[in-house]
Design an enzyme around this catalytic site. Structure first.
Site, short mmCIF file in Angstrom:
data_model
loop_
_atom_site.label_atom_id
_atom_site.label_comp_id
_atom_site.label_asym_id
_atom_site.label_seq_id
_atom_site.Cartn_x
_atom_site.Cartn_y
_atom_site.Cartn_z
N LYS A 66 -0.12 9.13 -10.18
CA LYS A 66 -0.26 8.91 -11.63
C LYS A 66 -1.75 8.90 -11.94
O LYS A 66 -2.37 7.84 -12.05
CB LYS A 66 0.35 7.56 -12.02
CG LYS A 66 1.84 7.47 -11.90
CD LYS A 66 2.28 6.11 -12.43
CE LYS A 66 3.74 5.86 -12.16
NZ LYS A 66 4.11 4.47 -12.46
N ASP A 95 -0.63 4.79 -7.99
CA ASP A 95 -0.64 4.45 -9.42
C ASP A 95 -2.07 4.03 -9.78
O ASP A 95 -2.91 4.89 -10.05
CB ASP A 95 0.39 3.33 -9.63
CG ASP A 95 0.57 2.93 -11.08
OD1 ASP A 95 -0.12 3.49 -11.94
OD2 ASP A 95 1.40 2.05 -11.37
N GLU A 155 2.04 7.65 1.64
CA GLU A 155 2.36 6.75 0.52
C GLU A 155 3.32 7.46 -0.43
O GLU A 155 3.24 8.67 -0.62
CB GLU A 155 1.04 6.37 -0.17
CG GLU A 155 1.16 5.53 -1.41
CD GLU A 155 1.71 4.12 -1.19
OE1 GLU A 155 2.83 4.01 -0.65
OE2 GLU A 155 1.05 3.15 -1.61
N ASP A 156 4.22 6.71 -1.04
CA ASP A 156 5.15 7.31 -1.99
C ASP A 156 4.44 7.71 -3.28
O ASP A 156 4.54 8.83 -3.74
CB ASP A 156 6.34 6.36 -2.29
CG ASP A 156 5.89 4.94 -2.66
OD1 ASP A 156 4.67 4.67 -2.68
OD2 ASP A 156 6.76 4.11 -2.95
N PHE A 216 7.30 5.23 -15.32
CA PHE A 216 7.94 4.56 -14.19
C PHE A 216 9.01 5.47 -13.60
O PHE A 216 9.86 6.00 -14.32
CB PHE A 216 8.54 3.22 -14.61
CG PHE A 216 9.04 2.43 -13.45
CD1 PHE A 216 8.15 1.77 -12.61
CD2 PHE A 216 10.40 2.38 -13.15
CE1 PHE A 216 8.59 1.06 -11.51
CE2 PHE A 216 10.85 1.67 -12.04
CZ PHE A 216 9.95 1.01 -11.23
#
Ligand code: 5GP
Length: 178
Positions: free
Chosen positions: A133, A105, A101-102, A154
């Protein structure tokens, strides 16, 4: 360096050399830990395509890679919904899975996806994410291989987009608020 993407300004946050270092570190752990397991990597499109490609080039053990497309983002805010539009085309039962996964969040995308995968009874599931995050995570999931923990900002670049743009940036950039 500052970059303007559509209406927003972004500034370099993690440079290419640091990303490469993290990719090498993660690949060498996976190569050591999955020697005889023939793992199946599942990369989550679109954001992880560059990370997955760079990481997979450093994997030197017998393995396969597959891709799924899930979506939970529009603009710079999570829309909260998770949908799968491109499914897996290999059986995952009794396989050792490594999800690529990139960015994690809220954790909602991955926790939903993991619950789906578990129904097929793979032998194991581990998570490999470039970015986390941590402060924003509401659905905690163990990240077994992690590049960087970042604040709740972001980011774009290295596969990550802002409304479809910016994926080709070599460095990861963060949104400049003013
Ligand atoms: P989650 O379900 O964990 O809240 O969201 C995960 C997905 O949201 C990631 O795979 C990624 O596509 C997107 N996402 C989360 N944070 C960011 C961000 O800072 N920048 C971009 N471009 N996408 C993000």
């Amino acid at each position: 360096m500052d970059k303007k993407i559509l209406d927003k300004k972004f500034v370099t946050y993690i440079n290419e050399a640091k990303i490469t270092e993290a990719v090498f570190r993660i690949a060498s752990s996976i190569n050591a830990e999955y020697q005889d397991k023939m793992p199946l990597f599942i990369a989550i499109l679109n954001g992880s395509f560059i990370f997955a490609a760079d990481l997979y080039k450093q994997i030197n053990i017998p393995s396969q890679i597959n891709f799924v497309k899930l979506s939970s983002y529009s603009g710079t805010q999570s829309s909260g919904s998770v949908t799968t539009s491109i499914g897996l085309d290999v059986a995952i039962n009794a396989r050792d899975i490594i999800i690529i996964e990139d960015i994690v969040d809220t954790g909602k995308t991955l926790s939903t996806f993991i619950a789906e995968l578990k129904k097929e009874e793979p032998s194991s599931i581990r998570i490999c994410a470039l970015l986390h995050k941590q402060e924003a995570t509401t659905h905690p999931i163990p990240i077994d291989y992690l590049g960087f923990t970042i604040p709740d900002l972001f980011v774009v670049g290295y596969g990550l987009d802002y409304n479809g743009f910016g994926r080709n940036l070599k460095d990861i950039h963060q949104l400049k608020e003013s």
